[in-house]
Design an enzyme around this catalytic site. Structure first.
Site, PDB file in Angstrom:
ATOM      1  CD  GLU A 147      -2.953  -1.154   0.295  1.00  0.00           C
ATOM      2  OE1 GLU A 147      -2.993   0.020  -0.630  1.00  0.00           O
ATOM      3  OE2 GLU A 147      -3.909  -1.917   0.259  1.00  0.00           O
ATOM      4  CG  ASP A 292      -5.991  -7.336  -7.084  1.00  0.00           C
ATOM      5  OD1 ASP A 292      -4.832  -7.701  -6.544  1.00  0.00           O
ATOM      6  OD2 ASP A 292      -6.796  -6.761  -6.754  1.00  0.00           O
ATOM      7  CD  GLU A 386     -14.680  -5.243  -0.851  1.00  0.00           C
ATOM      8  OE1 GLU A 386     -15.085  -4.538  -1.728  1.00  0.00           O
ATOM      9  OE2 GLU A 386     -13.484  -5.390  -0.743  1.00  0.00           O
ATOM     10  CD  GLU A 404     -10.625  -2.199  -7.832  1.00  0.00           C
ATOM     11  OE1 GLU A 404     -11.634  -1.539  -7.176  1.00  0.00           O
ATOM     12  OE2 GLU A 404      -9.595  -2.116  -7.212  1.00  0.00           O
ATOM     13  CB  THR A 490      -2.373  -0.973  -9.492  1.00  0.00           C
ATOM     14  OG1 THR A 490      -3.460  -1.959  -9.147  1.00  0.00           O
ATOM     15  CG2 THR A 490      -1.596  -0.686  -8.142  1.00  0.00           C
TER      16      THR A 490
HETATM   17  C1  DMJ Z   1      -6.449   0.448  -4.932  1.00  0.00           C
HETATM   18  O1  DMJ Z   1      -5.872   0.797  -3.785  1.00  0.00           O
HETATM   19  C2  DMJ Z   1      -5.524  -0.249  -5.960  1.00  0.00           C
HETATM   20  O2  DMJ Z   1      -6.467  -0.288  -7.261  1.00  0.00           O
HETATM   21  C3  DMJ Z   1      -5.373  -1.747  -5.778  1.00  0.00           C
HETATM   22  O3  DMJ Z   1      -4.640  -2.220  -6.561  1.00  0.00           O
HETATM   23  C4  DMJ Z   1      -6.264  -2.610  -5.288  1.00  0.00           C
HETATM   24  N1  DMJ Z   1      -7.206  -1.744  -4.298  1.00  0.00           N
HETATM   25  C5  DMJ Z   1      -7.670  -0.402  -4.285  1.00  0.00           C
HETATM   26  C6  DMJ Z   1      -8.751  -0.070  -4.870  1.00  0.00           C
HETATM   27  O4  DMJ Z   1      -9.968  -0.979  -4.417  1.00  0.00           O
END
Ligand code: DMJ
Length: 812
Positions: A147, A292, A386, A404, A490
């Site tokens: 994160e 993912d 979710e 997403e 991401t």
């Molecule tokens: C974000 O922090 C990023 O897209 C991560 O890769 C997945 N989760 C969150 C959003 O849902």
């Protein structure tokens, strides 16, 4: 299906008159609005509405941003119900979830580049100054490596790049001297101790001040695949911008170590592993939570860095996912070592990024399908929960305002120009306004069934959700930067493709000894050569190449052909109009029938009038071809309505790619028997004896089509009918498709697919005669029609013969 009729009153006219005086009455009925996929045309969105939505997205961003800045900054997050900041160690802990927080003003750092995209340079400059002044990392706090990297390192890097860009392009921020890059480097160094493991795969967490020396981290062993595999973009950018190779070296090593852990049989990855032993702790394999962005970073590392080995790896995983995890539009976890067994019966909302990634990698069709499924889940529950089950019921009811689904909607719109995606975005936007907006920002929802709010607004709401919404409704000229020249991380941070040109002294792309690259080289044609061509080019131009968009008609522009035409694309409609073609809806709108008229009078120019004529001729050809093709592929499951096998009816079915085709007069006839268990996914059927020599029926789901086929074949069935597991589905309302296999050709019995409503009719016929099995015949639909016609002709002939032979009798 399309039908055409044409007439022309101009045939006897001179060419001149033909050009200028006569209305060419080519009339085309276009059902499905030229799309084989949908029978309902999407309503186009006017420029005005699109602009209004763009502005609404901007206002949403500012409502949330101001709420954060005025009530929470310098905290990491805003708590929108309490209307105050969330601080690590101060606000009551939420457990592991708080590892995201480092008391480093995360929401502001994560948000910086969105301000640039919105064109708000003044606020960006102000915010950059705040970050440089206030943010520091020397805290005794344990944070998540993943994160911190994607939100903080990514946010700082992208803001640094854009600051330098604005200095040059907008002649502002002359005071800026790379401070953000220095901060990113410092933070990168604070994350590095996490990489000191025997595998090179980083620990999940690290103490910002103490590194791994924090006693609480002594027992740390486990991390998720996405956590370890979502580092390279940021770390490579960090190395290339600072000239300090250590980051990129460590991130490549982690990726290499992860790749070695794939299951060699299935090519799939698990979700949790031990960073020291490299053993898998959770072997579930899907594309959602825990895995993912590992796939995303393999592909995007190739795009950003140009290293072929990442594309080769992505391809291997992608094929495995499409083979085992993908089930129609659904993506269901399997076990990496037993990929035919589904390991859970629900999907999480994080997987909604997958269609966006598929778009970038060039696989549009499954992207459209999965996105459509998600859209239906959204419509069903208002907000995407979710997690939801395979029958689309709520599994986990929270909604965290995640980006997403909107992200995929944006990429699909950019790739197709289909206004459907603007309409989807509009719905998502309005829903957020109605259900998430509160006085102090936007609040997550704790349960989509009750709509109750949660006191959280994650930083990605500003960095991703609103960013993608704004981008969706923007035109390229609205944006200060050309997003086509960037890769979105991401966390939707922008890294320029030009980073590859900065090179990396420590790493030679050519040194890659990855044998899997060779695997791709050996295939013919080499996908390693073809695929990059296919994906990199469009990505550089941000997929605009996949569909004609602007200069499609008019002098100097590329002519719009009937084959490329999409009725939902506003540019296409404009081009067609300029060519003198008018479209008029006929009959019931829901049938999507449109009549096309062409007139030289209405064309913008003579040249465009000619183009219009050509377009109409192509359309006629296409219409004929499409209806022939569709009919040829369609299968029929026919059965007799009467006991004497005289009166037959046929139900529509779809073919498969992995079983023998029934061509021409070929057919399979036999009694129907239901599989036990009905999904036919176990090792063996329990009613094998009963199945021998019959046509087996199995329900879709739990395992792949081809594995059901193998089971049926093993039990001695002569054919297999797979019936859909979604109640109410029908070939009348959705496109028929051919079931995919796994590349092997060991299935020797015909296999067809039936939607629920069609199968329902078969099932009713079975129930009507419980004592006797129902006999069916599987064949090409077009052959069934021919067979019926021949039968009718024969009957008429017999009737006629009988009449003629009887007549004289009577006369006699
Ligand atoms: C974000 O922090 C990023 O897209 C991560 O890769 C997945 N989760 C969150 C959003 O849902």
């Amino acid at each position: 299906m399309m039908t055409t009729t044409s007439s022309s009153s101009s045939l006897s006219c001179s060419p001149q008159r033909q050009l200028w005086l006569v209305l060419l009455a080519l009339v085309i009925f276009v059902a499905s609005v030229l799309s084989t996929e949908s029978s309902m045309p999407t309503q186009n969105m006017s420029h005005k509405e699109r602009t209004e939505l763009k502005e609404e997205a901007r206002e949403m961003f500012y409502h949330a941003y101001r709420a954060y800045m005025e009530n929470a900054y310098p905290a990491d997050e805003l708590m929108p119900l309490s209307c105050k900041g969330r601080y690590r160690g101060v606000t009551p802990s939420r457990g592991d979830m708080d590892d995201i927080l480092g008391n480093f003003s995360m929401t502001l750092v994560d948000t910086l580049d969105t301000l640039v995209l919105l064109g708000d340079f003044a606020e960006f400059e102000h915010a950059v100054k705040l970050v440089i002044r206030d943010v520091q990392f020397d805290s005794d706090i344990i944070v998540s490596v993943f994160e911190t990297n994607i939100r903080m390192v990514g946010g700082l890097l992208s803001a640094h790049i854009l600051s330098e860009y604005l200095q040059k392009q907008a002649d502002v921020m002359h005071w800026y001297k790379g401070e953000l890059l220095e901060m990113a480097r410092e933070l990168g160094y604070r994350l590095l101790p996490a990489f000191n493991t025997s595998t090179g795969i980083p620990h999940a967490r690290v103490n910002l001040r103490l590194g791994m020396k924090d006693p609480q981290l002594k027992v740390s062993r486990e991390t998720c695949t996405a956590c370890a595999g979502t580092i390279l973009l940021e770390f490579a950018a960090l190395s290339r911008l600072t000239g300090d190779p250590i980051f990129e070296v460590r991130a490549h090593a982690a990726m290499d170590a992860l790749w070695k852990l794939r299951h060699r049989g299935s090519d799939l990855m698990g979700t949790v592993l031990n960073v020291h032993s490299g053993d898998w702790v959770r072997r579930d394999s899907g594309v959602g939570a825990g895995i993912d962005s590992y796939y995303e970073y393999l592909f995007k590392s190739y795009v950003l860095l140009g290293d072929d080995k990442y594309l080769a790896r992505f391809n291997r995983h992608y094929n495995a996912v499409m083979k085992y995890v993908s089930e129609g539009p659904m993506l269901l976890d399997v076990l990496m070592h037993r990929p035919h067994a589904k390991s859970r019966n629900f999907m999480d909302s994080l997987l909604a990024f997958w269609p966006g990634l598929q778009v970038l990698s060039g696989d549009l069709k499954p992207a459209v399908q999965t996105h459509e499924m998600l859209y239906q889940v959204m419509q069903m529950h208002t907000l995407i929960p979710e997690a939801f089950t395979v029958d689309f019921q709520i599994h986990w009811g929270q909604h965290h305002l995640r980006p997403e689904f909107i992200e995929s909607t944006y990429f699909l719109y950019r790739a197709t120009g289909d206004h459907h995606y603007l309409q989807v975005g509009k719905r998502a936007l309005k829903t957020l306004q109605q259900y998430a907006k509160v006085a102090c920002g936007y609040a997550a929802v704790s349960d989509v069934r009750t709509g109750k709010h949660d006191d959280r607004m994650d930083s990605f709401v500003l960095s991703e959700t609103f960013k993608y919404l704004y981008l969706l409704f923007s035109e390229p000229q609205d944006l200060i930067i050309n997003v086509d020249e960037f890769v979105f991380t991401t966390e939707a941070h922008l890294l320029p493709l030009s980073i590859a040109q900065l090179g990396n002294s420590t790493f030679s792309f050519r040194q890659s000894d990855d044998h899997n690259v060779l695997d791709f080289m050996r295939t013919c044609p080499s996908s390693n050569k073809l695929f990059p061509e296919k994906v990199r080019k469009p990505l550089r131009n941000f997929i605009t190449g996949s569909c004609p968009r602007t200069t499609i008609s008019g002098s100097g522009g590329k002519r719009l052909s009937a084959l490329d035409f999409q009725a939902s694309n506003a540019d296409h409609l404009r081009a067609v109009y300029d060519m003198g073609i008018t479209m008029v809806s006929v009959g019931d709108r829901s049938q999507g029938k449109v009549r096309l008229f062409h007139s030289f009078y209405n064309a913008k120019s003579h040249e465009e009038g000619e183009m219009g004529l050509q377009f109409m001729q192509e359309m006629l050809e296409l219409t004929k071809l499409q209806s022939m093709n569709q009919l040829a592929q369609l299968q029929a499951v026919a059965f007799a309505l009467d006991e004497h096998l005289q009166d037959w009816t046929a139900l529509m079915a779809g073919p498969s790619h992995f079983s023998p085709e029934l061509i021409g007069e070929q057919f399979v006839e036999g009694d129907l028997v239901l599989a036990k268990p009905i999904r036919a996914c176990n090792e063996k059927l329990t009613n094998t004896e009963e199945v021998k020599g019959k046509i087996l029926v199995a329900e879709r789901g739990d395992c792949t089509f081809v594995s059901k086929a193998r089971l049926a074949q093993q039990a001695g069935a002569t054919a297999l009918i797979v019936c859909d597991n979604v109640p109410g589905s029908s070939g009348e309302t959705q496109p028929m498709f051919a079931m995919s296999g796994d590349g092997n050709d060991d299935v020797l019995i015909p296999v067809v697919f039936m939607y629920s409503l069609e199968f329902g009719k078969l099932s009713t016929a079975m129930q009507r005669r419980p004592q006797a099995p129902l006999r069916v015949r599987i064949m090409q639909m077009v052959e069934f029609k021919r067979w019926q016609l021949a039968k009718e002709a024969h009957q008429n002939e017999t009737a006629a013969t009988t009449t003629t032979t009887q007549k004289p009798d009577k006369e006699l």
